[in-house]
Design a protein around this motif. Structure first.
Motif, PDB file in Angstrom:
ATOM      1  N   ALA A 143      -0.776 -13.097   2.849  1.00  0.00           N
ATOM      2  CA  ALA A 143      -1.236 -11.795   3.315  1.00  0.00           C
ATOM      3  C   ALA A 143      -1.931 -11.038   2.181  1.00  0.00           C
ATOM      4  O   ALA A 143      -1.608 -11.226   1.008  1.00  0.00           O
ATOM      5  N   TYR A 144      -2.866 -10.181   2.568  1.00  0.00           N
ATOM      6  CA  TYR A 144      -3.571  -9.407   1.556  1.00  0.00           C
ATOM      7  C   TYR A 144      -2.706  -8.234   1.087  1.00  0.00           C
ATOM      8  O   TYR A 144      -1.749  -7.826   1.755  1.00  0.00           O
ATOM      9  N   ILE A 145      -3.047  -7.671  -0.066  1.00  0.00           N
ATOM     10  CA  ILE A 145      -2.311  -6.550  -0.654  1.00  0.00           C
ATOM     11  C   ILE A 145      -3.212  -5.324  -0.669  1.00  0.00           C
ATOM     12  O   ILE A 145      -4.336  -5.381  -1.179  1.00  0.00           O
ATOM     13  N   HIS A 146      -2.735  -4.217  -0.135  1.00  0.00           N
ATOM     14  CA  HIS A 146      -3.466  -2.946  -0.145  1.00  0.00           C
ATOM     15  C   HIS A 146      -2.749  -1.994  -1.095  1.00  0.00           C
ATOM     16  O   HIS A 146      -1.525  -1.853  -1.044  1.00  0.00           O
ATOM     17  N   SER A 147      -3.513  -1.352  -1.979  1.00  0.00           N
ATOM     18  CA  SER A 147      -2.890  -0.467  -2.968  1.00  0.00           C
ATOM     19  C   SER A 147      -2.196   0.728  -2.330  1.00  0.00           C
ATOM     20  O   SER A 147      -1.350   1.367  -2.958  1.00  0.00           O
ATOM     21  N   GLY A 148      -2.522   1.036  -1.065  1.00  0.00           N
ATOM     22  CA  GLY A 148      -1.885   2.155  -0.395  1.00  0.00           C
ATOM     23  C   GLY A 148      -0.603   1.803   0.320  1.00  0.00           C
ATOM     24  O   GLY A 148       0.085   2.695   0.841  1.00  0.00           O
ATOM     25  N   ASP A 149      -0.257   0.515   0.345  1.00  0.00           N
ATOM     26  CA  ASP A 149       0.984   0.115   1.011  1.00  0.00           C
ATOM     27  C   ASP A 149       2.198   0.638   0.242  1.00  0.00           C
ATOM     28  O   ASP A 149       2.160   0.821  -0.971  1.00  0.00           O
ATOM     29  N   ARG A 150       3.284   0.802   0.957  1.00  0.00           N
ATOM     30  CA  ARG A 150       4.485   1.367   0.349  1.00  0.00           C
ATOM     31  C   ARG A 150       5.034   0.446  -0.742  1.00  0.00           C
ATOM     32  O   ARG A 150       5.504   0.910  -1.774  1.00  0.00           O
ATOM     33  N   GLU A 151       4.968  -0.872  -0.525  1.00  0.00           N
ATOM     34  CA  GLU A 151       5.521  -1.811  -1.483  1.00  0.00           C
ATOM     35  C   GLU A 151       4.427  -2.485  -2.318  1.00  0.00           C
ATOM     36  O   GLU A 151       4.616  -3.593  -2.829  1.00  0.00           O
ATOM     37  N   GLN A 166      -9.747   4.263  -6.823  1.00  0.00           N
ATOM     38  CA  GLN A 166      -8.742   4.899  -5.962  1.00  0.00           C
ATOM     39  C   GLN A 166      -8.078   3.919  -5.001  1.00  0.00           C
ATOM     40  O   GLN A 166      -6.911   4.074  -4.665  1.00  0.00           O
ATOM     41  N   VAL A 167      -8.827   2.922  -4.545  1.00  0.00           N
ATOM     42  CA  VAL A 167      -8.310   1.972  -3.557  1.00  0.00           C
ATOM     43  C   VAL A 167      -8.637   0.559  -4.035  1.00  0.00           C
ATOM     44  O   VAL A 167      -9.756   0.289  -4.474  1.00  0.00           O
ATOM     45  N   GLN A 168      -7.658  -0.327  -3.930  1.00  0.00           N
ATOM     46  CA  GLN A 168      -7.862  -1.734  -4.294  1.00  0.00           C
ATOM     47  C   GLN A 168      -7.204  -2.606  -3.243  1.00  0.00           C
ATOM     48  O   GLN A 168      -6.054  -2.383  -2.863  1.00  0.00           O
TER      49      GLN A 168
END
Length: 399
Positions: free
Chosen positions: A101-109, A122-124
């Protein structure tokens, strides 16, 4: 309508990338592979509407990462983001991406952003490149706009493109590996043919092995050592690419601690060094004098017996020997050991025939000559054909 448009764009991008990646099937097409990966970064940049995209491939020997392609919008700086990733820096990301799965910098974990916020990022979002549980690399996209929205539709399209690129890269590597194995087999066949065409004379065989091994593996120098089991010594018998006269008396003890040659004899397997510039690492004066950096010491084993060591050295630094180099060196050492065993057996047979011939000549002459001194002279002359000496004499004891 919007979803269909995204899927149409994704299909077009997948087709183009697949054609580019699968055309890069051999090492000589590395430029085409790099072009395809740059196209991947540019495609993700345009479809995701982000400011930058970086493609990083994992470096298998040390598990670090090497950025190989990128794309960025006008005025966007990627300073510091294109440096190789150390194993320590890449380990957490690799562990998280292992699930696919991909990783979003805005995810909680989410993991801490690798792209520095101090530089405006700001976003990765990070996508894994995985095929058959083999992690090939990752693709990162980033934005300096805090309001940037990475929607599920965009994620679906980007993930499909990255997965297709990973498949193309995987197949290209398999094709390249198959081509390398074919080349390696043809080289081994040529080596075997050269050995078979050489007379079973030991010194000629040793010279041929050194010359051919150095050429086939593209190394600067080659030396061949033969083991003397009764004395626990290793004699250098031949070399190639090393200037100056050959020193046949160069010897190493099997228990010499700092010798890579002695270590290969003791451990009975191939020993490799990729940064051997330190004093005393090789334990062999001729090799230290040529400033060897990359070293392969392959034991020459035949029917479970170690006959010697083939030492291949190179002045150039190498991060790591490629698997194909190791396979080729293993094949060369195996064929070389068989050829040496055959030459040694031939030498033993010739020595036995010569001894039998001398003994037969002496036996035939005894009792035929009236003068005993002639018989003694014949014995000494025949002995000289077997033993190297400066003077000889015979004496009889009176009862």
């Amino acid at each position: 309508v919007e979803r269909d448009r995204y899927r149409l764009e994704a299909g077009q991008q997948e087709g183009e990338l697949r054609a580019q990646l699968q055309s890069s099937r051999a090492p000589r097409d590395s430029a085409a592979m790099e072009d395809a990966l740059r196209e991947l970064a540019q495609s993700l940049l345009s479809i995701a509407g982000a400011d930058a995209a970086i493609v990083t491939l994992w470096d298998a020997p040390n598990k670090g990462g090497i950025p190989v392609a990128y794309a960025a919008g006008p005025g966007i700086s990627l300073e510091g983001l294109l440096d190789p990733l150390t194993p320590e820096a890449s380990r957490p990301t690799r562990a998280r991406l292992r699930g696919g799965a991909y990783i979003h910098s805005g995810d909680r974990e989410a993991l801490p952003m690798r792209w520095p916020r101090a530089a405006g990022w700001q976003v990765q979002v990070t996508f894994p490149m995985i095929v058959d549980d083999e992690a090939l690399g990752m693709v990162e996209i980033g934005s300096i706009d805090l309001s940037y929205a990475f929607t599920p539709r965009v994620a679906e399209v980007c993930q499909a493109i990255v997965q297709q690129a990973a498949l193309g890269l995987y197949h290209a590597r398999l094709s390249a590996s198959a081509a390398e194995q074919t080349t390696s087999l043809s080289r081994l066949a040529a080596f075997s043919e050269a050995l078979n065409a050489t007379p079973d004379e030991l010194d000629s065989t040793l010279r041929l092995i050194c010359d051919q091994a150095r050429r086939l593996l593209n190394m600067s120098h080659a030396s061949l050592y033969l083991l003397q089991p009764s004395e626990q010594l290793i004699d250098m018998r031949s070399r190639s690419g090393i200037p100056g006269p050959h020193e046949p008396g160069a010897r190493l003890a099997v228990n010499l601690p700092n010798s890579i040659v002695a270590r290969a004899v003791r451990e009975r397997h191939m020993v490799m060094e990729t940064d051997s510039g330190q004093e005393g690492v090789l334990g062999e004066r001729a090799v230290e004098m040529i400033n060897a950096r990359s070293v392969i010491a392959a034991p020459l084993r035949h029917n479970g017996v170690t006959l010697g060591v083939l030492l291949l050295t190179d002045r150039r630094r190498r991060k790591a020997f490629q698997p194909e180099d190791v396979r080729l060196a293993t094949g060369i050492s195996g064929q070389a050991a068989a050829a040496i065993a055959r030459s040694q057996l031939r030498a033993v047979e010739q020595e036995r025939l010569q001894i039998a011939s001398v003994l037969g000549a002496i036996s035939a002459s005894i009792g035929t000559d009236e003068r005993q001194d002639q018989t003694y002279g014949l014995i000494l002359r025949e002995a000289a054909s077997l033993l190297a000496f400066d003077q000889a004499s015979s004496s009889l004891f009176e009862d």
